[in-house]
Design an enzyme around this catalytic site. Structure first.
Site, PDB file in Angstrom:
ATOM      1  N   ASP A  57     -10.260  67.448  32.896  1.00  0.00           N
ATOM      2  CA  ASP A  57      -9.803  66.074  32.807  1.00  0.00           C
ATOM      3  C   ASP A  57     -10.813  65.209  33.544  1.00  0.00           C
ATOM      4  O   ASP A  57     -10.922  65.285  34.770  1.00  0.00           O
ATOM      5  CB  ASP A  57      -8.415  65.940  33.436  1.00  0.00           C
ATOM      6  CG  ASP A  57      -7.846  64.523  33.321  1.00  0.00           C
ATOM      7  OD1 ASP A  57      -8.578  63.617  32.903  1.00  0.00           O
ATOM      8  OD2 ASP A  57      -6.672  64.338  33.689  1.00  0.00           O
ATOM      9  N   ARG A 143      -9.872  44.519  19.674  1.00  0.00           N
ATOM     10  CA  ARG A 143     -10.537  45.560  20.476  1.00  0.00           C
ATOM     11  C   ARG A 143     -10.922  44.986  21.845  1.00  0.00           C
ATOM     12  O   ARG A 143     -11.995  45.282  22.371  1.00  0.00           O
ATOM     13  CB  ARG A 143     -11.781  46.090  19.767  1.00  0.00           C
ATOM     14  CG  ARG A 143     -11.517  46.856  18.490  1.00  0.00           C
ATOM     15  CD  ARG A 143     -10.831  48.183  18.751  1.00  0.00           C
ATOM     16  NE  ARG A 143     -10.666  48.935  17.522  1.00  0.00           N
ATOM     17  CZ  ARG A 143      -9.651  48.812  16.687  1.00  0.00           C
ATOM     18  NH1 ARG A 143      -8.694  47.924  16.948  1.00  0.00           N
ATOM     19  NH2 ARG A 143      -9.563  49.529  15.595  1.00  0.00           N
ATOM     20  N   TYR A 146     -11.182  47.737  24.790  1.00  0.00           N
ATOM     21  CA  TYR A 146     -12.190  48.707  24.353  1.00  0.00           C
ATOM     22  C   TYR A 146     -13.580  48.083  24.317  1.00  0.00           C
ATOM     23  O   TYR A 146     -14.542  48.632  24.876  1.00  0.00           O
ATOM     24  CB  TYR A 146     -11.817  49.230  22.971  1.00  0.00           C
ATOM     25  CG  TYR A 146     -12.793  50.229  22.394  1.00  0.00           C
ATOM     26  CD1 TYR A 146     -12.856  51.524  22.868  1.00  0.00           C
ATOM     27  CD2 TYR A 146     -13.642  49.865  21.342  1.00  0.00           C
ATOM     28  CE1 TYR A 146     -13.752  52.447  22.328  1.00  0.00           C
ATOM     29  CE2 TYR A 146     -14.531  50.786  20.788  1.00  0.00           C
ATOM     30  CZ  TYR A 146     -14.587  52.069  21.286  1.00  0.00           C
ATOM     31  OH  TYR A 146     -15.466  52.979  20.752  1.00  0.00           O
ATOM     32  N   LYS A 150     -16.966  49.029  26.509  1.00  0.00           N
ATOM     33  CA  LYS A 150     -18.191  49.520  25.881  1.00  0.00           C
ATOM     34  C   LYS A 150     -19.390  48.642  26.219  1.00  0.00           C
ATOM     35  O   LYS A 150     -20.526  49.125  26.305  1.00  0.00           O
ATOM     36  CB  LYS A 150     -17.995  49.645  24.371  1.00  0.00           C
ATOM     37  CG  LYS A 150     -17.020  50.750  23.994  1.00  0.00           C
ATOM     38  CD  LYS A 150     -17.414  52.110  24.593  1.00  0.00           C
ATOM     39  CE  LYS A 150     -16.485  53.214  24.197  1.00  0.00           C
ATOM     40  NZ  LYS A 150     -16.878  54.531  24.741  1.00  0.00           N
ATOM     41  N   THR A 181     -13.361  60.570  12.583  1.00  0.00           N
ATOM     42  CA  THR A 181     -12.961  61.531  13.605  1.00  0.00           C
ATOM     43  C   THR A 181     -11.436  61.610  13.677  1.00  0.00           C
ATOM     44  O   THR A 181     -10.733  60.743  13.164  1.00  0.00           O
ATOM     45  CB  THR A 181     -13.481  61.098  14.985  1.00  0.00           C
ATOM     46  OG1 THR A 181     -12.854  59.851  15.339  1.00  0.00           O
ATOM     47  CG2 THR A 181     -14.998  60.926  14.978  1.00  0.00           C
ATOM     48  N   PRO A 182     -10.907  62.634  14.360  1.00  0.00           N
ATOM     49  CA  PRO A 182      -9.459  62.672  14.589  1.00  0.00           C
ATOM     50  C   PRO A 182      -8.940  61.432  15.316  1.00  0.00           C
ATOM     51  O   PRO A 182      -7.824  60.980  15.059  1.00  0.00           O
ATOM     52  CB  PRO A 182      -9.282  63.941  15.430  1.00  0.00           C
ATOM     53  CG  PRO A 182     -10.401  64.825  14.993  1.00  0.00           C
ATOM     54  CD  PRO A 182     -11.565  63.892  14.775  1.00  0.00           C
ATOM     55  N   SER A 183      -9.746  60.881  16.213  1.00  0.00           N
ATOM     56  CA  SER A 183      -9.355  59.661  16.907  1.00  0.00           C
ATOM     57  C   SER A 183      -9.147  58.513  15.919  1.00  0.00           C
ATOM     58  O   SER A 183      -8.176  57.747  16.014  1.00  0.00           O
ATOM     59  CB  SER A 183     -10.408  59.280  17.949  1.00  0.00           C
ATOM     60  OG  SER A 183     -10.142  58.017  18.519  1.00  0.00           O
ATOM     61  N   ARG A 187      -5.718  56.113  14.752  1.00  0.00           N
ATOM     62  CA  ARG A 187      -5.653  54.659  14.606  1.00  0.00           C
ATOM     63  C   ARG A 187      -5.235  54.260  13.191  1.00  0.00           C
ATOM     64  O   ARG A 187      -4.516  53.285  13.001  1.00  0.00           O
ATOM     65  CB  ARG A 187      -7.001  54.032  14.985  1.00  0.00           C
ATOM     66  CG  ARG A 187      -7.372  54.269  16.436  1.00  0.00           C
ATOM     67  CD  ARG A 187      -8.443  53.342  16.914  1.00  0.00           C
ATOM     68  NE  ARG A 187      -9.712  53.495  16.241  1.00  0.00           N
ATOM     69  CZ  ARG A 187     -10.586  54.463  16.497  1.00  0.00           C
ATOM     70  NH1 ARG A 187     -10.311  55.391  17.396  1.00  0.00           N
ATOM     71  NH2 ARG A 187     -11.735  54.515  15.859  1.00  0.00           N
ATOM     72  N   ARG A 208     -15.135  47.711   6.069  1.00  0.00           N
ATOM     73  CA  ARG A 208     -15.963  46.939   6.993  1.00  0.00           C
ATOM     74  C   ARG A 208     -17.347  47.564   7.192  1.00  0.00           C
ATOM     75  O   ARG A 208     -18.211  46.961   7.837  1.00  0.00           O
ATOM     76  CB  ARG A 208     -15.259  46.783   8.340  1.00  0.00           C
ATOM     77  CG  ARG A 208     -15.140  48.034   9.165  1.00  0.00           C
ATOM     78  CD  ARG A 208     -14.306  47.795  10.413  1.00  0.00           C
ATOM     79  NE  ARG A 208     -14.392  48.903  11.355  1.00  0.00           N
ATOM     80  CZ  ARG A 208     -13.770  48.931  12.525  1.00  0.00           C
ATOM     81  NH1 ARG A 208     -13.016  47.917  12.898  1.00  0.00           N
ATOM     82  NH2 ARG A 208     -13.906  49.970  13.331  1.00  0.00           N
TER      83      ARG A 208
END
Length: 248
Positions: A57, A143, A146, A150, A181-183, A187, A208
């Site tokens: 973690d 976003r 996020y 970034k 991706t799985p991420s 979403r 997009r």
């Protein structure tokens, strides 16, 4: 060019899936010994030869320090762990903001802080951080937290690069567009009710992208590999966009 990382030791966070997993596999393919970490140990199954899978973690400072010190020194670090909150400045909660900075920025700092002494002792190393086209390059709706984190990753990257450029350390970050991706799947599922269906939500993400498709994790991993390998030894302090023309 085979064996680009022969004899090197690489450390990867969030290696259980997506870009992190693809990078760990690319490193091993090129001859590196890889320590692949993820909070979810089950996701690290099946990575194969040359890859040591370790649960970690990255929000646990002591565990990060111990894992790196016990398994280093490392020639390459890829900071891939992160989380995408969907919010704007009005509905961003304090806990969203705090978690976003803890995982997307602070964890990178702590990994670098733990790995850098070993790199310096052996004369150099390459650090690659996960940024994003969102926030690092352009503003993207919904976003807020996020994108802010970034943008901070770019500043972190350039600061580390500037401080240690004369001591053999290179530090760069990658700024992907939308990656399959799985991420992203999570979403898409979260947006399905608003969009009308999972298919419609996915189509909105695809639309997009100027190329009309999503990136694959392997495509992003190839850039990460380049920034980690000797052929990029004159590249540092860069935020490199790989987004299929999204920010053009």
């Amino acid at each position: 060019m085979a064996g680009r990382l022969q004899g090197k030791r690489c450390f990867v966070t969030a290696a259980g899936q997506g870009i992190g997993r693809a990078a760990a596999l690319a490193y091993a393919r090129e001859g590196a010994t890889v320590v692949a970490t993820d909070r979810d140990a089950a996701k690290l199954a099946g990575l194969g030869d040359g890859i040591a899978a370790m649960p970690l973690d990255v929000l646990d400072d002591a565990a990060v320090k111990a894992t790196i010190e016990d398994n280093g020194p490392f020639d390459v670090v890829f900071n891939c762990a992160g989380f995408v909150h969907q919010n704007d400045v009005l509905n961003c909660r304090d806990e969203d903001w705090d978690f976003a900075f803890a995982l997307n920025v602070r964890a990178q700092w702590k990994v670098i802080q733990a790995a850098l002494p070993g790199m310096l002792a052996q004369g150099g190393g390459a650090i690659v951080n996960m940024a994003s086209a969102a926030g690092s390059v352009k503003g993207v709706a919904n976003r807020f937290a996020y994108g802010t984190t970034k943008a901070a990753v770019v500043g972190l990257t350039k600061s580390v690069a500037a401080d240690f450029v004369t001591r053999g350390i290179r530090c760069n970050c990658v700024c992907p567009g939308t990656v399959d991706t799985p991420s992203l799947g999570e979403r898409i599922a979260a947006n399905a009710s608003t969009a009308g269906s999972v298919e419609a939500a996915r189509a909105a993400f695809v639309s997009r992208q100027a190329m009309g498709r999503l990136a694959t994790p392997e495509e992003i991993a190839e850039l990460v590999l380049y920034l980690s390998a000797p052929e990029s030894q004159f590249v540092t302090a860069q935020a490199i966009v790989i987004d299929g023309g999204w920010t053009n």
